[in-house]
Design a protein around this motif. Structure first.
Motif, mmCIF file in Angstrom:
data_model
loop_
_atom_site.group_PDB
_atom_site.id
_atom_site.type_symbol
_atom_site.label_atom_id
_atom_site.label_comp_id
_atom_site.label_asym_id
_atom_site.label_seq_id
_atom_site.Cartn_x
_atom_site.Cartn_y
_atom_site.Cartn_z
ATOM 1 N N GLU A 11 0.826 -1.207 0.000
ATOM 2 C CA GLU A 11 0.000 0.000 0.000
ATOM 3 C C GLU A 11 0.862 1.259 0.000
ATOM 4 O O GLU A 11 0.573 2.226 -0.713
ATOM 5 N N LEU A 12 1.933 1.252 0.777
ATOM 6 C CA LEU A 12 2.840 2.399 0.818
ATOM 7 C C LEU A 12 3.538 2.579 -0.529
ATOM 8 O O LEU A 12 3.760 3.708 -0.988
ATOM 9 N N TYR A 13 3.902 1.469 -1.169
ATOM 10 C CA TYR A 13 4.550 1.504 -2.479
ATOM 11 C C TYR A 13 3.618 2.134 -3.520
ATOM 12 O O TYR A 13 4.022 3.034 -4.275
ATOM 13 N N ILE A 14 2.369 1.680 -3.554
ATOM 14 C CA ILE A 14 1.394 2.222 -4.508
ATOM 15 C C ILE A 14 1.145 3.695 -4.224
ATOM 16 O O ILE A 14 1.118 4.530 -5.135
ATOM 17 N N ASN A 15 0.949 4.028 -2.956
ATOM 18 C CA ASN A 15 0.683 5.408 -2.567
ATOM 19 C C ASN A 15 1.844 6.322 -2.952
ATOM 20 O O ASN A 15 1.645 7.436 -3.457
ATOM 21 N N ASP A 16 3.059 5.842 -2.744
ATOM 22 C CA ASP A 16 4.253 6.627 -3.044
ATOM 23 C C ASP A 16 4.333 6.950 -4.537
ATOM 24 O O ASP A 16 4.701 8.058 -4.924
ATOM 25 N N ILE A 17 3.986 5.985 -5.380
ATOM 26 C CA ILE A 17 4.080 6.196 -6.836
ATOM 27 C C ILE A 17 2.873 6.952 -7.371
ATOM 28 O O ILE A 17 3.010 7.915 -8.129
ATOM 29 N N PHE A 18 1.682 6.537 -6.967
ATOM 30 C CA PHE A 18 0.475 7.160 -7.525
ATOM 31 C C PHE A 18 0.413 8.647 -7.193
ATOM 32 O O PHE A 18 0.055 9.463 -8.045
ATOM 33 N N TRP A 19 0.751 9.021 -5.948
ATOM 34 C CA TRP A 19 0.610 10.412 -5.539
ATOM 35 C C TRP A 19 1.899 11.212 -5.691
ATOM 36 O O TRP A 19 2.019 12.315 -5.162
ATOM 37 N N SER A 20 2.854 10.653 -6.418
ATOM 38 C CA SER A 20 4.052 11.421 -6.765
ATOM 39 C C SER A 20 3.719 12.401 -7.886
ATOM 40 O O SER A 20 2.642 12.341 -8.487
ATOM 41 N N GLU A 21 4.656 13.293 -8.193
ATOM 42 C CA GLU A 21 4.403 14.275 -9.242
ATOM 43 C C GLU A 21 4.223 13.616 -10.608
ATOM 44 O O GLU A 21 3.347 13.993 -11.387
ATOM 45 N N SER A 22 5.024 12.606 -10.899
ATOM 46 C CA SER A 22 4.914 11.942 -12.201
ATOM 47 C C SER A 22 3.764 10.948 -12.241
ATOM 48 O O SER A 22 3.153 10.734 -13.289
ATOM 49 N N SER A 23 3.459 10.308 -11.118
ATOM 50 C CA SER A 23 2.355 9.344 -11.023
ATOM 51 C C SER A 23 2.359 8.373 -12.208
ATOM 52 O O SER A 23 1.329 8.083 -12.809
ATOM 53 N N ASP A 24 3.530 7.837 -12.506
ATOM 54 C CA ASP A 24 3.741 7.084 -13.741
ATOM 55 C C ASP A 24 3.321 5.624 -13.603
ATOM 56 O O ASP A 24 3.858 4.880 -12.777
ATOM 57 N N PHE A 25 2.368 5.233 -14.409
ATOM 58 C CA PHE A 25 1.901 3.848 -14.425
ATOM 59 C C PHE A 25 3.041 2.877 -14.699
ATOM 60 O O PHE A 25 3.087 1.777 -14.135
ATOM 61 N N ARG A 26 3.982 3.275 -15.528
ATOM 62 C CA ARG A 26 5.101 2.401 -15.873
ATOM 63 C C ARG A 26 5.994 2.142 -14.671
ATOM 64 O O ARG A 26 6.488 1.031 -14.484
ATOM 65 N N THR A 27 6.179 3.162 -13.823
ATOM 66 C CA THR A 27 6.983 2.987 -12.609
ATOM 67 C C THR A 27 6.335 1.984 -11.677
ATOM 68 O O THR A 27 7.013 1.211 -10.999
ATOM 69 N N LEU A 28 5.017 1.991 -11.649
ATOM 70 C CA LEU A 28 4.284 1.046 -10.808
ATOM 71 C C LEU A 28 4.677 -0.385 -11.135
ATOM 72 O O LEU A 28 4.742 -1.253 -10.249
ATOM 73 N N LEU A 29 4.955 -0.655 -12.406
ATOM 74 C CA LEU A 29 5.270 -2.007 -12.855
ATOM 75 C C LEU A 29 6.762 -2.285 -12.958
ATOM 76 O O LEU A 29 7.147 -3.418 -13.273
#
Length: 778
Positions: free
Chosen positions: A523-541
């Motif tokens: 959850e922290l990992y998803i939150n960190d990426i989704f609510w970042s400035e870039s919010s990059d779907f590719r980074t999520l994966l």
């Protein structure tokens, strides 16, 4: 029971796992393109060899194959299956070019998602509030009469350690943030140099975040006295000021709704007779084991009391993979009545804090009536007309025996009104207030706030002057964060991982507490990426980091971590690739003592690539590893799914799941299974028939981040979770437009959140205008 579902949906619930065998079905409406010889040939073969069992329009034959014939394979895969397995009992009757012709006919005319949407265009469902929307709307409706706050980034509670029982500011010995309430100060106390009185107080205050709706059991463990308040109120949740014998542990349940922070205050009183001082504050949330309340669930920010609806509602329909309010049953109607009574009683009990009215007198009557007007207008998401005000407020006071009864009658009528319970009805022209209601339900599952209603009143939404700004503002609100969090829980199957047991003899250290830590880590990992400035779907994966605490770091060999806070750390960068290889996902998609390429493959197929899979017609028990230790998991699965009837779907499922075989049943990286080397090769055939091959998670993730199918699957599933409507009902161009926006915005997920909100609202307005124009033309 009234059922508002108009059209059959095109997806099964993502959370239902097929086990070992999924038989493909195909469907037809019996119409072929007359100018295509192959389709004409396929149509003739279907009529001769298939229609008796599957119906002349693919609708199914109850006594033979009752299910409609639908699927999601490419034409080439469908032809291979037909050639190997159909007609049943004599597959040799339709092979080679004949199989290709009938596959092409089936696929184009009624099998593919495009054909199904063309033949039976879905519509926007006429819906009531879902249970989540009801509870959120009521909580925000009552909170609109109070002050508010935002859950802070500080992890922990504000602790004040007083020198005595005097709580004056100048009597504080220690003031700090305590991340976890787990103290044993012994006989000396927390600060023997400054706290010398035999009696003193330690007070912790702030708020606690509820990650899931349900009952939370709070536990205070202390030999001293004190009180615990959760979500305000006039009485403490746990009062342990007076001890009973040797009791040191105190427990109490409270119902909380997800995604909200609740005020918390914990007082510890040191008495003269107390020999030692110490305390632990724990909880048992609905989704996990009993544990010390972790730092990430705590903040020093305080909040007013939320009104929480505790009435039990029948579950919402989830048959299409997201909750919908499409059924109105007697049970649901009874629940809304009980909830209305519950809310009215709770509101009356706290009117003093809401509108500063303690007594019901002639002097307070105008204020009480205005409160009921405001309550109804906010519940109905628009100002009240004179006629509506007279019905919902004036008449309720006129016929009431006293003012309190008038308030209660008005509140009950408001909460039972279709204007509140069926928010999508709206006005005939889909005006600014409809825009506001749609946006609030899409982003918050709730009612519009004061700012949004102000824009609607000034007509700044329909003409777009304020629309973009409002959507972007709302997307940063904690309610939007809560809804995004819930979307990821559904998308990643979190609810199916609630009991993640592993074989004790092999993984004794994989405890329920560790599983809960892993859930928080993801959850922290998803939150960190989704609510970042870039919010990059590719980074999520693709990110090779993980959030760890001491327990995770020890189990996965990541070195020393101080704790108790989670730290962001590099995690096997040569092997890991984003959420695909997060231990929580890998362990959740596995058995107790073995991996499960099927579970992992189903997840990748459905959630990541948006492929259609039907539940298996039969359940096949997997072969336990010890029955044939010479076989790897990959070999066992390949053997069990070898029958022709299984290959149609397992050709897709297996070859995706095998790619993650380098990770065992607890998510640890491995290169061997027993004495054999791991074969992590796999492949994927797209809907267009193009094949991609990869070895290992990194190559798979590289494929996914460049795959249009993966991008569109994410967009479609987010759209449907947010709007609770099928994306196809918003026109054939909607998915393509959103996909184009996604690419232009560098796959920014926050931007996609806003675009879904805006485009869906605009399409609904256009559809309403078109409908009005057609009616006028008649």
């Amino acid at each position: 029971m009234v059922d508002f579902r108009i059209h059959a949906r095109f997806r099964t619930q993502p959370g239902v796992f097929p086990l070992l065998c999924v038989v493909l079905f195909v469907c037809s409406n019996g119409v072929a393109a007359a100018d295509d010889p192959q389709l004409e040939k396929g149509k003739a073969i279907y009529a001769k060899q298939c229609a008796d069992c599957h119906g002349n329009q693919g609708q199914g034959v109850p006594s033979v194959y009752a299910e409609p014939l639908i699927g999601d394979l490419a034409v080439s895969e469908l032809a291979n299956y037909i050639s190997a397995a159909m007609p049943e009992g004599e597959p040799e009757a339709c092979v080679a070019e004949d199989a290709e012709a009938v596959a092409a006919y089936i696929h184009q005319e009624f099998y593919s998602i495009i054909a199904r949407v063309r033949n039976q265009p879905p519509t926007v469902d006429f819906s009531r509030l879902t249970v989540r929307q009801y509870r959120n709307s009521v909580a925000d409706l009552v909170a609109s009469f109070q002050w508010t706050n935002q859950f802070g980034n500080e992890q922990g509670l504000e602790g004040r350690y007083y020198k005595s029982r005097n709580r004056g500011k100048d009597n504080i010995a220690i003031e700090r943030i305590d991340h976890v309430i787990d103290f044993d100060f012994g006989e000396a106390g927390p600060d023997p140099e400054n706290i010398k009185d035999e009696q003193y107080v330690i007070s912790w205050s702030g708020s606690i975040f509820a990650p899931k709706t349900g009952y939370y059991e709070f536990v205070v463990d202390s030999a001293n006295g004190g009180e615990l308040w959760i979500n305000g109120g006039s009485e403490p949740l746990i009062d342990f000021r007076v001890k009973s014998g040797d009791q040191t542990e105190y427990r109490k349940d409270i119902f909380l709704i997800e995604g909200r922070p609740y005020s918390l205050r914990l007082d510890l009183n040191k008495a003269k007779s107390d020999k030692t001082v110490g305390i632990k504050l724990k909880w048992k949330p609905p989704h996990g084991p009993e544990e010390l309340i972790p730092p990430y669930a705590l903040s020093k920010a305080t909040f007013p009391e939320w009104l929480i609806v505790e009435t039990n509602f029948p579950p919402d329909d989830k048959s299409v993979g997201y909750e919908r309010g499409v059924q109105v049953s007697p049970e649901w109607d009874d629940a809304t009545t009980a909830a209305a009574i519950e809310v009215a009683d709770k509101v009356l009990a706290r009117l003093d804090s809401l509108i500063k009215v303690r007594e019901f007198t002639e002097e307070t009557e105008p204020k009480l009536k205005q409160f009921c007007v405001d309550f109804a207008s906010r519940a109905f998401r628009r100002p009240l007309s004179d006629e509506v005000k007279k019905l919902y407020v004036d008449q309720q006071f006129e016929g009431a025996p006293d003012l309190a009864a008038g308030v209660k009658r008005s509140l009950l009528l408001t909460l039972k009104s279709p204007r509140f319970l069926f928010p999508y009805v709206g006005s005939s022209e889909f005006d600014d207030y409809d825009y506001a209601a749609w946006m609030a339900l899409t982003l918050w599952d709730s009612i519009p706030d004061a700012s949004l209603l102000k824009s609607a009143a000034q007509k700044k939404l329909v003409d777009g002057k304020d629309l973009q700004w409002q959507a972007e503002r709302m997307a940063q609100d904690m309610r939007a964060r809560s809804k995004v969090r819930s979307f990821f829980h559904q998308w990643l199957y979190f609810d199916h991982f609630s009991e993640m047991d592993k074989a004790d003899e092999e993984h004794a250290e994989f405890t329920p507490e560790l599983a809960n830590d892993l859930r928080a880590s993801l959850e922290l990992y998803i939150n960190d990426i989704f609510w970042s400035e870039s919010s990059d779907f590719r980074t999520l994966l693709q990110a090779d980091t993980i959030f760890v605490n001491p327990r995770i770091a020890k189990f996965y060999g990541l070195g020393e971590v101080d704790g108790p806070l989670f730290e962001k750390a590099s995690f096997e960068p040569d092997q890991r690739s984003g959420l695909l290889t997060h231990p929580y996902m890998l362990a959740g998609l596995a058995y107790e003592s073995a991996t499960s390429p099927i579970h992992r493959g189903v997840f990748l197929s459905r959630s990541l690539l948006g492929r259609f899979l039907k539940p298996p017609p039969i359940a096949v028990t997997p072969t336990p590893p010890d029955l044939d230790p010479s076989l790897t998991t990959r070999e066992r699965v390949a053997h069990q799914t070898a029958p022709v009837a299984c290959k149609s779907c397992h050709g897709l499922i297996n070859h995706l799941g095998f790619v993650l075989e380098n990770f065992d049943e607890v998510g640890r990286y491995r290169t061997k299974e027993g004495a054999k080397s791991i074969d992590a090769s796999g492949s994927y055939v797209s809907r267009d028939g193009e094949e991609a091959k990869f070895v290992g998670a990194e190559e798979l993730s590289k494929f996914l981040v460049t795959s249009d199918e993966a991008h569109q699957a994410f967009i479609e599933q987010m759209f449907q979770y947010l709007t609770k409507q099928p994306i196809q009902a918003f026109g054939p161009e909607m998915l393509g437009q959103l996909h184009e926006d996604f690419q232009k915005n560098n796959f920014n997920m926050q931007r996609m959140l806003v675009q879904i909100t805006l485009k869906s609202a605009q399409q609904r307005r256009q559809a309403r205008q078109d409908q009005m124009a057609k009616s006028a033309a008649k």
